[in-house]
Design a protein around this motif. Sequence first.
Motif, PDB file in Angstrom:
ATOM      1  N   GLU A  46       0.825  -1.208   0.000  1.00  0.00           N
ATOM      2  CA  GLU A  46       0.000   0.000   0.000  1.00  0.00           C
ATOM      3  C   GLU A  46       0.859   1.256   0.000  1.00  0.00           C
ATOM      4  O   GLU A  46       0.513   2.257  -0.651  1.00  0.00           O
ATOM      5  CB  GLU A  46      -0.930  -0.014   1.207  1.00  0.00           C
ATOM      6  CG  GLU A  46      -2.038  -1.067   1.082  1.00  0.00           C
ATOM      7  CD  GLU A  46      -2.887  -1.185   2.341  1.00  0.00           C
ATOM      8  OE1 GLU A  46      -2.478  -0.608   3.384  1.00  0.00           O
ATOM      9  OE2 GLU A  46      -3.935  -1.849   2.274  1.00  0.00           O
ATOM     10  N   THR A  47       1.999   1.224   0.710  1.00  0.00           N
ATOM     11  CA  THR A  47       2.918   2.366   0.691  1.00  0.00           C
ATOM     12  C   THR A  47       3.453   2.602  -0.706  1.00  0.00           C
ATOM     13  O   THR A  47       3.504   3.745  -1.192  1.00  0.00           O
ATOM     14  CB  THR A  47       4.080   2.135   1.671  1.00  0.00           C
ATOM     15  OG1 THR A  47       3.562   2.070   3.005  1.00  0.00           O
ATOM     16  CG2 THR A  47       5.090   3.274   1.596  1.00  0.00           C
ATOM     17  N   LEU A  48       3.872   1.525  -1.378  1.00  0.00           N
ATOM     18  CA  LEU A  48       4.362   1.676  -2.746  1.00  0.00           C
ATOM     19  C   LEU A  48       3.268   2.260  -3.642  1.00  0.00           C
ATOM     20  O   LEU A  48       3.507   3.211  -4.395  1.00  0.00           O
ATOM     21  CB  LEU A  48       4.825   0.320  -3.285  1.00  0.00           C
ATOM     22  CG  LEU A  48       5.468   0.307  -4.675  1.00  0.00           C
ATOM     23  CD1 LEU A  48       6.465  -0.846  -4.793  1.00  0.00           C
ATOM     24  CD2 LEU A  48       4.444   0.193  -5.797  1.00  0.00           C
ATOM     25  N   ALA A  49       2.060   1.703  -3.552  1.00  0.00           N
ATOM     26  CA  ALA A  49       0.974   2.156  -4.416  1.00  0.00           C
ATOM     27  C   ALA A  49       0.564   3.593  -4.123  1.00  0.00           C
ATOM     28  O   ALA A  49       0.137   4.322  -5.022  1.00  0.00           O
ATOM     29  CB  ALA A  49      -0.224   1.225  -4.262  1.00  0.00           C
ATOM     30  N   SER A  50       0.711   4.016  -2.877  1.00  0.00           N
ATOM     31  CA  SER A  50       0.256   5.353  -2.494  1.00  0.00           C
ATOM     32  C   SER A  50       1.036   6.463  -3.194  1.00  0.00           C
ATOM     33  O   SER A  50       0.548   7.591  -3.313  1.00  0.00           O
ATOM     34  CB  SER A  50       0.365   5.529  -0.976  1.00  0.00           C
ATOM     35  OG  SER A  50       1.733   5.584  -0.572  1.00  0.00           O
ATOM     36  N   GLY A  51       2.226   6.158  -3.654  1.00  0.00           N
ATOM     37  CA  GLY A  51       3.046   7.169  -4.310  1.00  0.00           C
ATOM     38  C   GLY A  51       2.858   7.240  -5.813  1.00  0.00           C
ATOM     39  O   GLY A  51       3.561   7.999  -6.486  1.00  0.00           O
ATOM     40  N   ILE A  52       1.911   6.462  -6.349  1.00  0.00           N
ATOM     41  CA  ILE A  52       1.717   6.392  -7.801  1.00  0.00           C
ATOM     42  C   ILE A  52       0.227   6.492  -8.106  1.00  0.00           C
ATOM     43  O   ILE A  52      -0.574   5.699  -7.590  1.00  0.00           O
ATOM     44  CB  ILE A  52       2.276   5.072  -8.369  1.00  0.00           C
ATOM     45  CG1 ILE A  52       3.766   4.941  -8.042  1.00  0.00           C
ATOM     46  CG2 ILE A  52       2.045   4.989  -9.874  1.00  0.00           C
ATOM     47  CD1 ILE A  52       4.342   3.584  -8.363  1.00  0.00           C
ATOM     48  N   ALA A  53      -0.149   7.428  -8.939  1.00  0.00           N
ATOM     49  CA  ALA A  53      -1.559   7.594  -9.305  1.00  0.00           C
ATOM     50  C   ALA A  53      -2.093   6.331  -9.963  1.00  0.00           C
ATOM     51  O   ALA A  53      -1.448   5.759 -10.852  1.00  0.00           O
ATOM     52  CB  ALA A  53      -1.710   8.782 -10.247  1.00  0.00           C
ATOM     53  N   GLN A  54      -3.221   5.867  -9.500  1.00  0.00           N
ATOM     54  CA  GLN A  54      -3.961   4.719 -10.044  1.00  0.00           C
ATOM     55  C   GLN A  54      -3.283   3.374  -9.794  1.00  0.00           C
ATOM     56  O   GLN A  54      -3.779   2.346 -10.262  1.00  0.00           O
ATOM     57  CB  GLN A  54      -4.234   4.900 -11.545  1.00  0.00           C
ATOM     58  CG  GLN A  54      -5.068   6.145 -11.840  1.00  0.00           C
ATOM     59  CD  GLN A  54      -5.361   6.313 -13.317  1.00  0.00           C
ATOM     60  OE1 GLN A  54      -4.609   5.844 -14.173  1.00  0.00           O
ATOM     61  NE2 GLN A  54      -6.455   6.998 -13.629  1.00  0.00           N
ATOM     62  N   ALA A  55      -2.193   3.349  -9.074  1.00  0.00           N
ATOM     63  CA  ALA A  55      -1.590   2.071  -8.698  1.00  0.00           C
ATOM     64  C   ALA A  55      -2.327   1.514  -7.491  1.00  0.00           C
ATOM     65  O   ALA A  55      -2.989   2.245  -6.751  1.00  0.00           O
ATOM     66  CB  ALA A  55      -0.114   2.247  -8.373  1.00  0.00           C
TER      67      ALA A  55
END
Length: 300
Positions: A46-55
């Motif tokens: 979730e941390t990784l995805a939070s830094g990328i739009a639509q990830a």
Amino acid sequence: MIGEEYRRLRIGFIGAGQLATPLAWSLSRAGFSVVGAASRSRASAETLASGIAQAKAYATVQALVDDSDLVIVAVPGDAIAPVARAAVWRPNHSVVHCSGATEVEALAAAAAAGAATGGFHPLQTFTNADAAIATLPGCTVAIEAEGDLHAVLWAMAIALGCSPIRLPAGARALYHASGSFAASFMVRLMNDALDLWSTFGISREDAFKALLPLTKGTVAALDSNGPVRALAGPIARADLGTVARHIEGLRAHAPHLLPVYLDLARRSIAISEAKGAADTARLAALEDMLDKAQSHKTKS
């Protein structure tokens, strides 16, 4: 600028740790499409995805694989093969791992299903995401792949501001070991230096403040002058008296570090010879003195 065909690639990460997160964020900022990550730690994904739009953070590895064209496996080396065996791959998949020392053969399960496989290893230290993003540009990326996948990975490295190199098959263990000499062991040597200061009553904190500028100066000298001309100190000068005092002090107060000192000093003589600033006769005498000290240490 990256080509439109590379922008369309859906990139997914298996693993969301110290390497995966800054690499994913950097690829997204460079214009690549990162769909998200699957990880043993849902919070990390979730941390990784939070830094990328639509990830997004994927619940399973297979769900991520099904949504991806290029899968980057960023897990510890021993986990790469089990991860590859646990997923169902398609011939249009590309699967790449980020381990420096693990051979690409660890992805054999994906290759057997027809997927293209390769290695993509940034030669840099990763301790936290912000620091990694700052230091990723300019570092070397070792790429091992063929055909279209090689072209994709090369373009990725260029887009990140890195310097790609082609790593030959079978070279990964020695390539990665070289990084230990250039980076990890330097940390060990700094800790040894701090231990020496404690023998004359100065705290590690104060010692570190004193020695760190010296280390930075050495790195700057390496950058400016190269790995031969940057050598300084008593070995570079063939200063027998100073080296003799070093040996005496270490033997008396830190005997556990004497073998390390003797080995490094002995092997530094060749660099001093190449630099050409010291008298060759004195270097021969220095070599003899170090050999005798080593013999004395072995006998004792």
